[in-house]
Design an enzyme around this catalytic site. Structure first.
Site, PDB file in Angstrom:
ATOM      1  N   HIS A   1       0.810  -1.225   0.000  1.00 38.18           N
ATOM      2  CA  HIS A   1       0.000   0.000   0.000  1.00 38.18           C
ATOM      3  C   HIS A   1       0.838   1.267   0.000  1.00 38.18           C
ATOM      4  CE1 HIS A   1      -3.888  -2.007   1.000  1.00 38.18           C
ATOM      5  NE2 HIS A   1      -3.106  -2.861   1.587  1.00 38.18           N
TER       6      HIS A   1
ATOM      7  N   LYS B   1     -14.631   8.258  -3.410  1.00 38.07           N
ATOM      8  CA  LYS B   1     -15.872   8.575  -2.695  1.00 38.07           C
ATOM      9  C   LYS B   1     -16.414   9.936  -3.149  1.00 38.07           C
ATOM     10  CE  LYS B   1     -13.982   5.908   1.126  1.00 38.07           C
ATOM     11  NZ  LYS B   1     -13.073   5.970   2.327  1.00 38.07           N
TER      12      LYS B   1
ATOM     13  N   LYS C   1       0.988  14.356   0.924  1.00 37.98           N
ATOM     14  CA  LYS C   1      -0.406  14.676   0.568  1.00 37.98           C
ATOM     15  C   LYS C   1      -0.573  16.187   0.355  1.00 37.98           C
ATOM     16  CE  LYS C   1      -2.084  10.625   3.151  1.00 37.98           C
ATOM     17  NZ  LYS C   1      -2.960   9.849   2.259  1.00 37.98           N
TER      18      LYS C   1
ATOM     19  N   LYS D   1      -8.078  13.802   4.853  1.00 32.79           N
ATOM     20  CA  LYS D   1      -7.173  12.631   4.828  1.00 32.79           C
ATOM     21  C   LYS D   1      -6.112  12.851   5.899  1.00 32.79           C
ATOM     22  CE  LYS D   1      -6.483  13.689   0.533  1.00 32.79           C
ATOM     23  NZ  LYS D   1      -6.230  12.798  -0.622  1.00 32.79           N
ATOM     24  N   ARG D   2      -5.306  11.841   6.177  1.00 39.24           N
ATOM     25  CA  ARG D   2      -4.233  11.999   7.156  1.00 39.24           C
ATOM     26  C   ARG D   2      -3.326  13.128   6.700  1.00 39.24           C
ATOM     27  NH1 ARG D   2      -3.494   8.004  11.311  1.00 39.24           N
ATOM     28  NH2 ARG D   2      -1.707   9.296  11.839  1.00 39.24           N
TER      29      ARG D   2
ATOM     30  N   THR E   1      -8.515   6.541  -1.732  1.00 39.10           N
ATOM     31  CA  THR E   1      -9.878   6.011  -1.837  1.00 39.10           C
ATOM     32  C   THR E   1     -10.886   7.119  -1.573  1.00 39.10           C
ATOM     33  OG1 THR E   1      -9.521   5.230   0.422  1.00 39.10           O
ATOM     34  CG2 THR E   1      -9.419   3.575  -1.323  1.00 39.10           C
TER      35      THR E   1
HETATM   36  C1  26W Z   1       4.490   0.823   9.831  1.00 38.23           C
HETATM   37  C2  26W Z   1       3.557   2.014   9.909  1.00 38.23           C
HETATM   38  C3  26W Z   1       2.569   2.033   8.762  1.00 38.23           C
HETATM   39  C4  26W Z   1       1.214   1.892   9.024  1.00 38.23           C
HETATM   40  C5  26W Z   1       0.310   1.928   7.963  1.00 38.23           C
HETATM   41  C6  26W Z   1       3.031   2.169   7.473  1.00 38.23           C
HETATM   42  C7  26W Z   1       2.117   2.193   6.401  1.00 38.23           C
HETATM   43  C8  26W Z   1       0.770   2.070   6.675  1.00 38.23           C
HETATM   44  C9  26W Z   1      -0.250   2.048   5.569  1.00 38.23           C
HETATM   45  C10 26W Z   1       0.216   1.225   4.440  1.00 38.23           C
HETATM   46  C11 26W Z   1      -0.505   3.400   5.098  1.00 38.23           C
HETATM   47  C12 26W Z   1      -1.777   3.485   4.276  1.00 38.23           C
HETATM   48  O1  26W Z   1      -2.843   3.578   4.804  1.00 38.23           O
HETATM   49  N1  26W Z   1      -1.591   3.498   2.952  1.00 38.23           N
HETATM   50  C13 26W Z   1      -2.708   3.882   2.112  1.00 38.23           C
HETATM   51  O2  26W Z   1      -3.398   2.715   1.690  1.00 38.23           O
HETATM   52  C14 26W Z   1      -4.557   3.041   0.937  1.00 38.23           C
HETATM   53  C15 26W Z   1      -5.312   1.760   0.637  1.00 38.23           C
HETATM   54  O3  26W Z   1      -4.662   1.013  -0.319  1.00 38.23           O
HETATM   55  C16 26W Z   1      -4.188   3.808  -0.333  1.00 38.23           C
HETATM   56  O4  26W Z   1      -5.354   4.178  -1.010  1.00 38.23           O
HETATM   57  C17 26W Z   1      -3.357   5.043   0.009  1.00 38.23           C
HETATM   58  O5  26W Z   1      -2.894   5.654  -1.176  1.00 38.23           O
HETATM   59  C18 26W Z   1      -2.186   4.657   0.894  1.00 38.23           C
HETATM   60  O6  26W Z   1      -1.475   5.810   1.343  1.00 38.23           O
END
Ligand code: 26W
Length: 804
Positions: free
Chosen positions: A361, A652, A546, A540-541, A648
């Site tokens: 992701h 929406k 971003k 979003k975060r 995502t």
């Molecule tokens: C290790 C800490 C950590 C925690 C969560 C690293 C990375 C993440 C996630 C992968 C971050 C995340 O939410 N990524 C998002 O995933 C969405 C679903 O596929 C995508 O639509 C977003 O572009 C992406 O930033």
């Protein structure tokens, strides 16, 4: 839930009567309250239990059907499930929304208030967690036998409050009240070990953990559209094997007596609030292994109940790793097959790979997980050995391979996941290509057919049918209700886009949502906004890639331009921001403070506030998104190209008729392809141009010299315009943008500024804007998570639906 009900269709009347009776039954016998003494929360619980009864019937029937069919099951392993609220979703999927409205009205209650009383289940950070929740709903709607496995955090993602514009984090308390949707499963308890040593006994490898905790399951049934199927979300909670040390208690060591329980519970106490930085904390690794070990033991137990040939496992079990967070599942499954069931090692690896697949992701280097061999070996000594052997075997089979699972004394969890999976997927077409060209370039050479794309999607039940009744009703009136299950039917709106009456009704639906939202803003935040202004949202975060700081910088430039010529015909705009920053991410927290300081200044500006207002809504979560998206005209998807894996929220917004201003990044590329370039406000560098621009020395200074609006806006950050009591407060942000500017805010500014001018001009022609918006809705069918899940079922899992 906004529309008022006129004549209640017969079906609903019957449902309403039955539902009312069940609500009263549960209020009395489950909640133990008389109607006259019941509080709003009691009524919500009673209604939730009445609805849960109906879901449970479908769930148990689904379970029976799956077993009888000996069907292949999908197991979705995710450390995050960003569920939000469940009552409204369940009512809509069971077709009981109208009946509930009537039943509650008869009891003197408003369904909207009861629904709003439910706390969000905020068991996730952002995109990855919400995607998992949308996937669970689509799996049930399609009727695919599946189980979601995760952790039942006592505290979800922190609550965000603003104090003097600064983010403050407070513990999230969703379990303060009873959670009506879950079933506790004491019978499911199993042990999970950590640490200790590995011994060889008569040629067998035995792991003796130094400590053990118990994992207990809590099942929440997730029902699909029309209630035909339901699958469980099984969340594990950690508890002590021996919760209470009576001996210590008897010696007056009360703290010591409670310690075992407190220590064990720490594992499922709280969600890690980072969504892009790998903290590498031991507790995080314990969380990852805890839920993986419990889930795999549960999966094998269910398999061995019906089958005794382990070679059949890949035909009956598909395990999806939601990013690398569950990556230890590879070595754990090998351990369960080899160490505990005597399967030959390489055969065990083969069987495991046949079951496992992995979704990536993010390409952000800091988000790619790796664990030091020291920490990992200390906590999971046997797994380290197994990974070493997996790596050696992989090297043996592919001596020309570029890298190893072990790099610089760290276990690369992305490489481990790739090596242990039969399929690896990205989440948008662009992201999947970039995976092949960057982080997995070498492995892609060695395994050229392993990487596939599955572009993300969102569930149209929650993200249109449920959150936007005004638009949903218009669509259903126009093309029937088939779109809710088959979103591709939205394209049947195309012929109506030339019909002025339809376009007016489309615009009226949006206008009605904006009026509701404006009243809410006035009521809850005292901000008076014009519902005819353009509602421009970035939710979003908070993260540099971003580029919320690009958005607010351009807003400052727009404000300065209005001041230059207040008499001009400016398009009124409300800038809406929402999003949390990881607690340790100070630059992101500075961006939040800047946006709040700019809002304070602009909203109080007598000259410009009628044309430009800014609001940062605190504690952004799923429920707030359901409120903002239906009322939005413009969707900000402005990440540095190549950084947002998919997005995502962008889907929406398009589905709900907000036009996108965005870069060619992630799924923006596919949204623009689907809706047509003429219905999308594109700007900025492509991913390739970003790479090239970064090589240009002084790229930021050059950009600033080339854009007066940029230079002037940056000046306002430097001269304390938004922080008169602390002029230097935003020097850090200004220096970052004018200096290294890694995310190319300066270099993309001029194009963004120009695109925003185009947006304002376009908004001036309401009919054309409404037609563009309607075309976005009509062409968003591709972005249903049903389409995504069917892709996984066909190309990765080899799973089939059990309902037609
Ligand atoms: C290790 C800490 C950590 C925690 C969560 C690293 C990375 C993440 C996630 C992968 C971050 C995340 O939410 N990524 C998002 O995933 C969405 C679903 O596929 C995508 O639509 C977003 O572009 C992406 O930033």
């Amino acid at each position: 839930m906004t529309q008022t009900l006129h004549a209640v269709p017969a079906g609903d009347a019957i449902d309403a009567t039955a539902l009312k009776a069940d609500v009263l039954k549960h209020l009395t016998f489950t909640i133990g309250r008389a109607p006259e003494d019941a509080a709003l929360g009691d009524w919500r619980m009673a209604l939730s239990f009445a609805v849960r009864d109906r879901i449970t019937e479908s769930w148990l029937a689904s379970e029976r059907a799956a077993r009888e069919a000996g069907a292949k099951r999908v197991y979705y392993l995710s450390l995050e499930f960003l569920i939000g609220r469940l009552l409204e979703d369940a009512l809509v999927n069971l077709g009981l929304a109208e009946a509930a409205e009537v039943a509650l009205r008869d009891l003197g209650l408003a369904l909207g208030e009861v629904v709003a009383d439910e706390p969000d289940a905020a068991l996730g950070n952002g995109g990855l967690g919400r995607l998992a929740a949308c996937f669970m709903e689509s799996l049930a709607t399609i009727g695919c036998p599946a189980i979601g496995y995760g952790i039942r955090y006592e505290h979800g993602l922190f609550r965000q409050q603003f104090e003097h514009g600064r983010q403050v984090e407070l513990p999230e308390l969703w379990l303060e009240q009873q959670h009506p949707w879950e079933f506790e499963r004491p019978g499911s308890r199993l042990r999970v070990g950590f640490g200790g040593h590995v011994h060889q006994v008569e040629g067998r490898t035995i792991w003796h953990p130094a400590e053990e905790v118990e994992a207990e399951a809590f099942d929440t049934p997730i029902v699909g559209w029309e209630g035909q199927w339901a699958n469980p979300l099984r969340l594990w909670s950690a508890r002590a094997v021996y919760p209470f040390d009576l001996n210590r208690f008897n010696h007056g060591d009360f703290r010591g007596a409670a310690e075992p329980e407190a220590l064990a519970r720490t594992i499922s106490r709280v969600l890690y609030p980072d969504d892009t930085t790998d903290e590498g904390k031991a507790l995080r690794l314990k969380q990852e292994y805890f839920f993986v070990a419990a889930s795999l033991a549960d999966i094998l137990c269910r398999f061995e109940r019906d089958f005794d040939d382990l070679a059949l496992l890949p035909e009956k079990v598909a395990i999806q790793l939601n990013d690398t967070h569950p990556a230890v599942a590879g070595p754990e499954l090998v351990r369960l097959l080899h160490d505990e069931r005597g399967v030959e090692f390489s055969r065990a690896v083969e069987i495991a790979r046949g079951c496992l697949s992995y979704t990536n992701h993010t390409l952000l280097p800091e988000a790619l997980e790796s664990w030091s061999e020291g920490l990992f070996g200390h906590l999971l000594p046997r797994h380290l050995e197994i990974i070493e052997r997996i790596d050696a075997e992989h090297y043996g089979a592919h001596p020309d391979r570029p890298g190893s699972i072990f790099e610089h004394g760290e276990i690369q969890m992305g490489t481990l996941s790739f090596v242990m999976a039969h399929k690896v997927n990205g989440v948008s077409a662009l992201h999947t290509e970039l995976m092949k060209e960057t982080v997995f370039e070498g492995l892609h050479q060695v395994h050229p057919d392993r990487i596939v794309n599955q572009t993300n999607g969102v569930t149209p039940r929650r993200w249109l049918k449920s959150c936007n009744a005004a638009l949903s009703d218009l669509i259903t009136e126009t093309i029937g209700a088939g779109w809710v299950r088959d979103l591709s039917q939205l394209e049947r709106l195309e012929p109506h886009l030339g019909d002025g009456a339809f376009i007016n009704r489309y615009a009226a639906a949006k206008r009605a949502n904006k009026a509701v939202f404006s009243n809410w803003l006035a009521g809850d935040y005292g901000l008076k906004v014009d519902p005819d202004a353009m509602f421009d949202a970035q939710i979003k975060r908070i993260h540099e890639y971003k580029r919320q700081h690009l958005n607010i910088l351009q807003t400052i430039a727009a404000w300065q331009a209005i001041h230059d010529d207040p008499q001009a015909d400016w398009t009124p705009r409300l800038k809406i921001f929402g999003g949390k920053a990881a607690p340790g991410y100070h630059f992101a927290k500075d961006i939040i403070r800047l946006i709040n300081d700019v809002a304070a200044r602009l909203n109080a500006d007598p000259v410009t506030s009628k044309y430009l207002q800014v609001i940062f809504l605190p504690n952004y979560n799923v429920s707030l998104a359901e409120r903002i998206i239906p009322a939005s005209d413009l969707s900000e998807q402005i990440s540095t190209a190549g950084k947002e894996a998919s997005g995502t929220g962008n889907m929406k917004f398009a589905l709900n008729g907000a036009l996108t201003i965005g870069t060619l990044d992630g799924a923006n590329v596919e949204i623009r392809e689907q809706v047509g370039p003429e219905n999308f406000f594109l700007f900025g560098m492509t991913a390739a141009e970003v790479t090239a621009r970064r090589a240009v020395p002084d790229h930021a200074r050059r950009a600033i010299e080339g854009s007066a609006p940029l230079a002037r806006a940056l000046g306002a950050l430097r001269d304390g315009t938004f922080s008169p009591d602390e002029p230097g407060r935003y020097h850090g942000i200004a220096d970052n943008i004018a200096g290294g500017d890694h995310f190319l805010v300066a270099s993309d500014f001029a194009a963004y500024h120009a695109a925003q001018t185009d947006v304002s001009r376009a908004y001036g022609d309401r009919e054309t804007w409404a037609r563009m918006a309607a075309r976005n809705t009509a062409r968003s069918g591709w972005f249903s998570s049903d389409r995504t899940i069917r892709g996984y079922m066909g190309e990765i899992w080899g799973a089939a639906p059990l309902i037609d």
